[in-house]
Design a protein around this motif. Sequence first.
Motif, mmCIF file in Angstrom:
data_model
loop_
_atom_site.group_PDB
_atom_site.id
_atom_site.type_symbol
_atom_site.label_atom_id
_atom_site.label_comp_id
_atom_site.label_asym_id
_atom_site.label_seq_id
_atom_site.Cartn_x
_atom_site.Cartn_y
_atom_site.Cartn_z
ATOM 1 N N ASP A 33 -3.113 5.701 20.683
ATOM 2 C CA ASP A 33 -4.317 4.995 20.264
ATOM 3 C C ASP A 33 -4.292 4.807 18.750
ATOM 4 O OD1 ASP A 33 -5.319 4.836 22.877
ATOM 5 O OD2 ASP A 33 -6.181 6.845 22.746
ATOM 6 N N ALA A 34 -3.651 3.735 18.328
ATOM 7 C CA ALA A 34 -3.523 3.427 16.901
ATOM 8 C C ALA A 34 -3.205 1.956 16.751
ATOM 9 C CB ALA A 34 -2.422 4.277 16.261
ATOM 10 N N ASP A 35 -3.647 1.353 15.652
ATOM 11 C CA ASP A 35 -3.317 -0.055 15.431
ATOM 12 C C ASP A 35 -1.924 -0.186 14.821
ATOM 13 O OD1 ASP A 35 -3.455 -0.167 12.479
ATOM 14 O OD2 ASP A 35 -5.618 0.100 12.724
ATOM 15 N N HIS A 36 -1.440 -1.405 14.769
ATOM 16 C CA HIS A 36 -0.069 -1.693 14.366
ATOM 17 C C HIS A 36 0.220 -1.195 12.947
ATOM 18 C CE1 HIS A 36 3.482 -3.938 15.745
ATOM 19 N NE2 HIS A 36 3.672 -4.309 14.483
ATOM 20 N N ALA A 37 -0.701 -1.427 12.041
ATOM 21 C CA ALA A 37 -0.483 -1.045 10.649
ATOM 22 C C ALA A 37 -0.512 0.460 10.453
ATOM 23 C CB ALA A 37 -1.529 -1.708 9.760
ATOM 24 N N THR A 38 -1.404 1.130 11.164
ATOM 25 C CA THR A 38 -1.534 2.579 11.026
ATOM 26 C C THR A 38 -0.255 3.285 11.431
ATOM 27 O OG1 THR A 38 -3.908 2.397 11.485
ATOM 28 C CG2 THR A 38 -2.936 4.566 11.679
ATOM 29 N N LEU A 39 0.509 2.695 12.336
ATOM 30 C CA LEU A 39 1.751 3.311 12.808
ATOM 31 C C LEU A 39 2.824 3.392 11.728
ATOM 32 C CD1 LEU A 39 1.980 1.751 16.381
ATOM 33 C CD2 LEU A 39 1.603 4.160 15.824
ATOM 34 N N VAL A 76 -8.506 -2.666 8.537
ATOM 35 C CA VAL A 76 -9.527 -3.702 8.699
ATOM 36 C C VAL A 76 -8.967 -5.128 8.817
ATOM 37 C CG1 VAL A 76 -11.578 -4.730 7.650
ATOM 38 C CG2 VAL A 76 -11.243 -2.253 7.580
ATOM 39 N N PRO A 77 -7.951 -5.549 8.032
ATOM 40 C CA PRO A 77 -7.459 -6.927 8.151
ATOM 41 C C PRO A 77 -6.978 -7.306 9.555
ATOM 42 C CG PRO A 77 -6.668 -5.947 6.123
ATOM 43 C CD PRO A 77 -7.315 -4.838 6.905
ATOM 44 N N VAL A 106 -8.435 3.579 4.161
ATOM 45 C CA VAL A 106 -9.334 4.726 4.025
ATOM 46 C C VAL A 106 -8.582 5.969 4.508
ATOM 47 C CG1 VAL A 106 -11.452 3.404 4.282
ATOM 48 C CG2 VAL A 106 -10.316 4.275 6.316
ATOM 49 N N PRO A 107 -8.904 7.132 3.980
ATOM 50 C CA PRO A 107 -8.211 8.357 4.409
ATOM 51 C C PRO A 107 -8.609 8.765 5.820
ATOM 52 C CG PRO A 107 -10.007 8.882 2.904
ATOM 53 C CD PRO A 107 -9.886 7.384 2.921
ATOM 54 N N GLY A 108 -7.790 9.639 6.401
ATOM 55 C CA GLY A 108 -8.088 10.148 7.743
ATOM 56 C C GLY A 108 -7.520 9.254 8.829
ATOM 57 N N GLY A 109 -7.887 9.565 10.055
ATOM 58 C CA GLY A 109 -7.427 8.766 11.182
ATOM 59 C C GLY A 109 -6.034 9.152 11.647
ATOM 60 N N TYR A 110 -5.336 8.211 12.266
ATOM 61 C CA TYR A 110 -4.054 8.482 12.885
ATOM 62 C C TYR A 110 -3.013 8.901 11.846
ATOM 63 C CZ TYR A 110 -0.494 8.229 16.473
ATOM 64 O OH TYR A 110 0.495 8.552 17.368
ATOM 65 N N ASP A 111 -2.220 9.896 12.179
ATOM 66 C CA ASP A 111 -1.223 10.452 11.259
ATOM 67 C C ASP A 111 0.163 9.949 11.650
ATOM 68 O OD1 ASP A 111 0.563 12.033 9.781
ATOM 69 O OD2 ASP A 111 -0.841 13.714 9.727
ATOM 70 N N SER A 112 0.673 8.972 10.925
ATOM 71 C CA SER A 112 1.972 8.384 11.252
ATOM 72 C C SER A 112 3.112 9.362 11.017
ATOM 73 C CB SER A 112 2.203 7.113 10.424
ATOM 74 O OG SER A 112 2.210 7.402 9.037
ATOM 75 N N LYS A 113 2.971 10.241 10.036
ATOM 76 C CA LYS A 113 4.046 11.199 9.758
ATOM 77 C C LYS A 113 4.244 12.146 10.941
ATOM 78 C CE LYS A 113 3.164 11.201 4.759
ATOM 79 N NZ LYS A 113 1.881 10.446 4.810
ATOM 80 N N ARG A 114 3.157 12.683 11.449
ATOM 81 C CA ARG A 114 3.261 13.578 12.605
ATOM 82 C C ARG A 114 3.752 12.831 13.840
ATOM 83 N NH1 ARG A 114 -2.043 17.622 12.454
ATOM 84 N NH2 ARG A 114 -1.528 18.615 10.454
ATOM 85 N N VAL A 146 0.793 -1.222 0.000
ATOM 86 C CA VAL A 146 0.000 0.000 0.000
ATOM 87 C C VAL A 146 0.829 1.277 0.000
ATOM 88 C CG1 VAL A 146 -1.992 -1.080 1.096
ATOM 89 C CG2 VAL A 146 -0.201 -0.100 2.523
ATOM 90 N N GLN A 147 2.141 1.164 -0.025
ATOM 91 C CA GLN A 147 2.962 2.370 -0.051
ATOM 92 C C GLN A 147 4.326 2.041 -0.635
ATOM 93 O OE1 GLN A 147 2.690 3.315 4.097
ATOM 94 N NE2 GLN A 147 4.550 2.249 4.627
ATOM 95 N N CYS A 148 5.077 3.057 -1.032
ATOM 96 C CA CYS A 148 6.346 2.818 -1.732
ATOM 97 C C CYS A 148 7.493 2.663 -0.742
ATOM 98 C CB CYS A 148 6.619 3.949 -2.711
ATOM 99 S SG CYS A 148 6.701 5.587 -1.961
#
Length: 283
Positions: free
Chosen positions: A249-255, A214-215, A261-269, A41-43
């Motif tokens: 408060d974030a799941d493992h993948a979001t980190l 979601v997975p 989906v867009p929005g939610g936790y911001d890993s860059k910040r 999902v990302q480079c």
Amino acid sequence: MKAPRFIRRLVELAPSPQPPLIRLRHPLLLMHGFGAMANLVQCGVLHEEAIYLRARGVLAYAPHVNPYDTVQTRAEAWADRLEGILQETGATKVNLIGFSSAGLDARFLAETLGYATHIASVITVACPHRGSPLAAWVLDQPAWLRRPTIAVMNGMGASAYEAIPPQAEAGLRELTPKAVTRRFDPARPLPDSIYSASVSSRAGKGAPVAIQYVPLMVTNQLLHHLAGVNDGIVPTSSMAWGEHLATVDADHATLVGMKLVPGGYDSKRFYASLASHLAARGL
């Protein structure tokens, strides 16, 4: 006479449009964990976070090692990446941020491979310092289920990173609670010359926020049954080590910026906040 508001919005100039600089004394190496799903999902894992940090003046690097391999093999590859950073920048030390199992790689790099003198700090993020029962659960499955799962991991590892053959099963065995606590003392930080800290994470069942990727909903439920609150991959209770900075408060993948989906936790910040913390400590 003022121009209409919609025109001002189109042409308005912010007084200081550039983001504030983060002044680190040493370069920053972002280390990815076990698994290659983020590649879908990302480079590159943590690449976008590294570029975000570079835009703020941080000499940030997010190279890759084999995503499905043992701690020692990965740590030896990280040592090569660290040497390259020192050579390119002329620095004598590097700050390490180890995501997930890469936190163990960072500890092995400092404790066993003799790189402590070249490491200024280690911050681990969602790291299984006490292992993850999820790894043990996968290994305990019947052969007809376990072997195809391992084969998929090895296949993804070989496709993602051809330089070193993957060892998915051996790598998983090292992440079980028994194996990790036998090899790494979770209560022992690194030598005083290295700033040691950790960040925990939580999401899903028993946590204030839902699983965003979601997975991970299935593994989150399973892991909650085995070890309580978790982020979908690692129990929250396994993550504290050294100075515990926070529980996010974030799941493992979001980190690592994995979003369906867009929005939610911001890993860059999030990684920028860790860099700012290091800068405040003069690192």
